[in-house]
Design an enzyme around this catalytic site. Structure first.
Site, mmCIF file in Angstrom:
data_model
loop_
_atom_site.group_PDB
_atom_site.id
_atom_site.type_symbol
_atom_site.label_atom_id
_atom_site.label_comp_id
_atom_site.label_asym_id
_atom_site.label_seq_id
_atom_site.Cartn_x
_atom_site.Cartn_y
_atom_site.Cartn_z
ATOM 1 C CE LYS A 201 -3.537 2.450 2.583
ATOM 2 N NZ LYS A 201 -4.581 2.345 3.592
ATOM 3 C CE LYS A 255 -5.967 2.017 -0.537
ATOM 4 N NZ LYS A 255 -6.414 2.052 0.818
HETATM 5 C C1 PBG Z 1 -7.430 3.507 5.503
HETATM 6 C C2 PBG Z 1 -7.699 3.290 4.072
HETATM 7 C C3 PBG Z 1 -7.490 4.203 3.041
HETATM 8 C C4 PBG Z 1 -8.023 3.634 1.914
HETATM 9 C C5 PBG Z 1 -8.520 2.374 2.251
HETATM 10 N N1 PBG Z 1 -8.296 2.169 3.599
HETATM 11 C C6 PBG Z 1 -6.955 5.588 3.042
HETATM 12 C C7 PBG Z 1 -5.647 5.901 3.586
HETATM 13 O O1 PBG Z 1 -4.803 5.025 3.776
HETATM 14 O O2 PBG Z 1 -5.458 7.067 3.877
HETATM 15 C C8 PBG Z 1 -8.065 4.322 0.580
HETATM 16 C C9 PBG Z 1 -9.082 3.864 -0.363
HETATM 17 C C10 PBG Z 1 -9.401 4.805 -1.458
HETATM 18 O O3 PBG Z 1 -8.788 5.868 -1.668
HETATM 19 O O4 PBG Z 1 -10.341 4.473 -2.186
HETATM 20 N N2 PBG Z 1 -6.474 2.815 6.134
#
Ligand code: PBG
Length: 331
Positions: A201, A255
């Site tokens: 991520k 992601k």
């Molecule tokens: C939180 C989380 C995030 C997303 C999914 N879970 C945001 C972040 O890490 O700030 C992002 C998903 C998206 O942008 O569609 N842990």
């Protein structure tokens, strides 16, 4: 292998008719490739449009089951639930995450009641519950504490599993949390609860609309670069995946999506386990705004981007366009 050259080979023969193109297609998108993220809000009888995600809404617990049923009817196998925790319940330590009757637990139960045949995935991280918008517990300097956070995430995952989540998805990027969660699930008699690790991520600029949707954008102090990955790194993603696999992840996620297809393809090549891509909120917004501006045709943009994930080797895709895509594919 040697291929005949032109004119013995004419590539256009394979593209000449619709039936030929259908017959020769290497990849196909199917509704079962899709996971639909849904946002939940407090209250009753309410659909709350999310301006940052044109066309999407938050749903109250009594309405969320209807969304899940719609997804299931279109052949979508799983929904991912995200809560917009009321501001007055957000605290420094995010303790609302461990409250048995919090929004996410209520939503999981509502979906399971309304639509037992659909899978439910829940996010394990503290950002929808903390007053500072970080995914974990922060120290005096604002730095997220790894092991202390993991201890809370373990409790959060157990609670979600107890509420009925089929897949818990740690999205926090703490080191060692997958192993800790797996061990706790086993000890707690939850050997059937799967873990989808947000393994690679990235600290991305594409999460903005999501943070609006869960109500954490205005709260976030600083950024998440001390735990989420540097977009400059590719090899590091494979180490992240290897660790999560060794700790017991059943499936892994990359992601954001499109800007990281190289990572999806590399994970597919290196590992023999399901790999999911998350086409994130900023990607959804880009397509919507591009279509609204006349820069492209919406349906075609949706299907082409989703198919690209399949070509890169993704097992499936989390996408806010899942309902539209499933309708377009037509089962
Ligand atoms: C939180 C989380 C995030 C997303 C999914 N879970 C945001 C972040 O890490 O700030 C992002 C998903 C998206 O942008 O569609 N842990």
């Amino acid at each position: 292998m040697t291929y005949a050259s032109f004119p013995a080979t004419r590539m256009r023969r394979g593209r000449s008719t619709a039936w030929m193109r259908a017959m020769l297609a290497e990849h196909r998108l199917h509704p079962s490739d899709l996971i639909l993220p849904l946002f939940v809000c407090a209250g009753r009888g309410c659909e709350e449009p999310i301006p940052a995600l044109p066309g999407l809404s938050r749903w109250t617990v009594d309405r969320i089951g209807g969304q899940a049923r719609e997804a299931a009817a279109l052949g979508i196998p799983c929904v991912a639930l995200f809560p917009n925790t009321p501001a007055d319940l957000r605290t420094e330590d995010g303790r609302e995450a461990l409250y048995r009757d919090n929004l996410i637990c209520q939503a999981v139960r509502a979906v399971k009641d309304a639509c037992p045949e659909i899978g439910v995935l829940t996010d394990v991280a503290l950002d929808p519950y903390t007053a500072h918008g970080h995914d974990g517990l922060v120290d005096e300097r604002g730095c997220v504490r790894n092991d202390e956070t993991t201890a809370v995430l373990v409790e959060q995952a157990l609670l979600q599993a107890e509420a009925g989540a089929d897949i818990v998805a740690p999205s926090d990027m703490m080191d060692g949390r997958v192993g800790a969660i797996r061990a706790a699930l086993e000890r707690g008699g939850r050997c059937d609860t799967a873990i989808m690790a947000y393994a690679a991520k990235y600290a991305s600029a594409f999460y903005g609309p999501f943070r609006d949707a869960v109500g954490s954008r205005g709260l976030l102090k600083g950024d998440k670069r001390s735990y989420q990955m540097d977009p400059a790194n590719g090899a590091e993603a494979l180490r992240e995946v290897a660790l999560d696999v060794a700790e017991g992840a059943d499936m892994v996620m990359v992601k954001p999506g499109l800007p990281y297809l190289d990572i999806v393809a590399a994970v597919r090549r290196e590992f023999r386990l399901p790999v999911f891509a998350y086409q994130v909120s900023g990607e959804y917004a880009m397509i919507e705004h591009a279509a609204a501006a006349g820069a492209g045709e919406r349906d075609a943009l949706i299907l082409e981007t989703l198919l690209a994930f399949k070509r890169a080797g993704a097992t499936g895709v989390l996408s806010y366009h899942a309902l539209d895509a499933a309708r377009l594919i037509g089962g």
